[in-house]
Structures are given as C-alpha cells and as structure tokens.
Write an enzyme that holds these catalytic residues in place. Structure first.
Site, PDB file in Angstrom:
ATOM      1  N   GLY A 148      -1.456 -12.132  43.272  1.00 22.22           N
ATOM      2  CA  GLY A 148      -2.879 -12.351  43.472  1.00 22.22           C
ATOM      3  C   GLY A 148      -3.256 -13.363  44.524  1.00 22.22           C
ATOM      4  O   GLY A 148      -4.241 -14.083  44.377  1.00 22.22           O
ATOM      5  N   THR A 149      -2.486 -13.456  45.595  1.00 21.57           N
ATOM      6  CA  THR A 149      -2.830 -14.371  46.674  1.00 21.57           C
ATOM      7  C   THR A 149      -2.669 -13.662  48.004  1.00 21.57           C
ATOM      8  O   THR A 149      -1.798 -12.804  48.173  1.00 21.57           O
ATOM      9  CB  THR A 149      -1.957 -15.639  46.649  1.00 21.57           C
ATOM     10  OG1 THR A 149      -2.249 -16.442  47.800  1.00 21.57           O
ATOM     11  CG2 THR A 149      -0.482 -15.309  46.633  1.00 21.57           C
ATOM     12  N   HIS A 155      -3.412 -27.343  43.696  1.00 20.74           N
ATOM     13  CA  HIS A 155      -4.743 -27.757  44.145  1.00 20.74           C
ATOM     14  C   HIS A 155      -5.530 -28.503  43.075  1.00 20.74           C
ATOM     15  O   HIS A 155      -6.751 -28.605  43.167  1.00 20.74           O
ATOM     16  CB  HIS A 155      -5.524 -26.524  44.626  1.00 20.74           C
ATOM     17  CG  HIS A 155      -4.893 -25.866  45.808  1.00 20.74           C
ATOM     18  ND1 HIS A 155      -5.074 -24.530  46.128  1.00 20.74           N
ATOM     19  CD2 HIS A 155      -4.046 -26.355  46.759  1.00 20.74           C
ATOM     20  CE1 HIS A 155      -4.378 -24.235  47.214  1.00 20.74           C
ATOM     21  NE2 HIS A 155      -3.746 -25.327  47.617  1.00 20.74           N
ATOM     22  N   GLN A 187      -2.034 -21.897  42.763  1.00 20.65           N
ATOM     23  CA  GLN A 187      -3.096 -22.408  43.628  1.00 20.65           C
ATOM     24  C   GLN A 187      -4.399 -22.553  42.853  1.00 20.65           C
ATOM     25  O   GLN A 187      -5.366 -23.109  43.383  1.00 20.65           O
ATOM     26  CB  GLN A 187      -3.304 -21.464  44.810  1.00 20.65           C
ATOM     27  CG  GLN A 187      -2.096 -21.321  45.716  1.00 20.65           C
ATOM     28  CD  GLN A 187      -2.262 -20.190  46.711  1.00 20.65           C
ATOM     29  OE1 GLN A 187      -1.816 -19.075  46.504  1.00 20.65           O
ATOM     30  NE2 GLN A 187      -2.943 -20.472  47.812  1.00 20.65           N
ATOM     31  N   ASN A 188      -4.424 -22.059  41.623  1.00 19.56           N
ATOM     32  CA  ASN A 188      -5.645 -22.048  40.829  1.00 19.56           C
ATOM     33  C   ASN A 188      -5.839 -23.374  40.106  1.00 19.56           C
ATOM     34  O   ASN A 188      -4.872 -24.017  39.691  1.00 19.56           O
ATOM     35  CB  ASN A 188      -5.603 -20.900  39.822  1.00 19.56           C
ATOM     36  CG  ASN A 188      -5.464 -19.556  40.515  1.00 19.56           C
ATOM     37  OD1 ASN A 188      -5.957 -19.365  41.617  1.00 19.56           O
ATOM     38  ND2 ASN A 188      -4.779 -18.625  39.871  1.00 19.56           N
TER      39      ASN A 188
END
Length: 244
Positions: free
Chosen positions: A176-177, A110, A92-93
């Site tokens: 990490g989400t 993204h 997502q980064n």
C-alpha cells in the site's frame, strides 16, 4: 542440534493499507488533506505561524484513527507472527492499526498520532488515550506539546533503525505505498540481495521497480492470500497461484 531460525518477514506499509480501514490517504481528492495545503498544517513553519490551526487539523485526523478498525491485511500479519514467524513492520502510517491487530514489532517512521511530544525535546512523548492537544498543554520542561508526527522538512529519526531491520529480512513485503516517499522508499536498497521483494498494491504493475514481484491486489486481499500460503508451508515463498 541447533534450533532452526524462524523466517523473518520485514513489511513496509503505507497509506494504502490504512485506507482500507477508512483512513483517508494523503493523496485522496476527498481526504482531509484536500482542504489543507501541506504548507499550512504539516510543516515546522506552519506550526510557528499558526499552531492552533495545526492542532485542530491533527485532532480531526486523530478522531478518524480512533474510529478506524484493523482490516484483513493488518490481522493477517499479526496472525503470521503468532504462527511463529518473525514479523517486523516498518510503517509510514501514524495510526495504531497494526498494534491493535496484534503485531508486536512495529516501527513508526513518521511518528504516532495518538501521542504528543515536547516542542523542545523530541525524546519526551505523552500518550493520548483520549482527546487531543490544546494550546497551553505543556511538557515536563514547560514547552508546548505538539503532535508526535514527522512533518515535511523534518528528519526521520528512526530511519537508521529501519535500515537495520530491512537488512535482516528473508523477504521484504511492501504494502500500500507508492514507493515515492523518501527516505522510506530507499529501504529496498538495504534488504539483502538474495531476499525477494514483493509489492502488494492495486497499482503494483505501475509502481514496482525492476526486480520486485508485483501482486496487483488490495492489501486486504493480497496480504491474507500470501500469509495463508506461508503459514501452510512454514516458510516464505512466492506461490504462483497468488501471483497470477
């Protein structure tokens, strides 16, 4: 004799893994977003209203990404791939820390901040090895360049590809989400029913949905610990010593 298929680890990473490299997260109270409401810098409406402000904001974020360095979690995933595992990363980064660590199969849901794209043709991308985007910078069709990121209210163009990757997982690792951002969070539903799912996050106990194994550690600690076991065993499994 048929060659044995390499274990396939599919990894979904979010802002938490990059935060350990110094990139401020969306929800951080002291982050870049704190002084910029989403509606003013990260929506199509903001772009139409004040493109110069949007470009300045993403220039700041781009500088932060360039200063950051891959951390132990990024490096561990790249090392697992070099060991012969199939490692597919869906992130997502919008930074390039996975690539800089050495991972070769990275899908950015993204977008990528170190690229620009056409305002009229989303297929037209332009790398930004240095500097940023200015008003008057145009694509080959004569349209203003914009950040190659998915803004709030826009569709996620690579989501179907991500679903196909998740469907091939032997194990799904989430790092990490918060699993609160859609449609990325729904990728768990596309993994095979017999594929274990593991969440590595300091808040894993609160964030993990039922059926997901929790590793309540920062990415830089939890991911390397898992990778060490997988490399030693040559397979994807969940050692109790890591999960205690």
């Amino acid at each position: 004799m048929a060659k044995q298929r390499a274990p396939h680890l599919v990894v979904l990473t979010g802002a938490g893994i990059s935060a350990e490299s110094g990139i401020q997260t969306f929800r951080a109270s002291d982050g870049l977003w704190a002084d910029h409401p989403v509606e003013e810098v990260a929506t199509p409406e903001a772009w139409r209203r004040d493109p110069e402000r949007v470009l300045r904001f993403y220039d700041r974020r781009r500088e932060q990404v360039r200063r950051a360095r891959p951390n132990a979690a990024h490096k561990a995933l790249a090392a697992l791939e070099k060991k012969g595992f199939r490692v597919s990363i869906i992130t997502q980064n919008i930074d390039d820390l996975h690539e800089r660590a050495g991972s070769r199969h990275v899908l950015h849901l993204h977008g990528e901040i170190l690229k620009a794209r056409s305002s009229v043709d989303p297929r037209m991308h332009y790398p930004l090895p240095r500097g940023g985007i200015r008003l008057g910078d145009i694509c080959d069709k004569g349209s203003q360049l914009r950040p190659d990121v998915v803004w709030f209210g826009e569709s996620v163009p690579h989501f179907a590809d991500a679903c196909e990757i998740a469907a091939q997982a032997d194990l799904l690792l989430v790092v990490g989400t918060s699993l609160a951002v859609m449609p990325a969070a729904s990728l768990l539903d596309h993994a095979p029913l017999d594929a274990p799912c593991v969440l590595v996050d300091p808040e894993a106990d609160a964030l993990a949905p039922p059926g997901v194994t929790r590793v309540g550690q920062p990415a830089g600690k939890g991911v390397p610990a898992l990778v060490r076991h997988w490399k030693r065993e040559g397979r994807l499994w969940l050692p109790e010593t890591v999960l205690e």
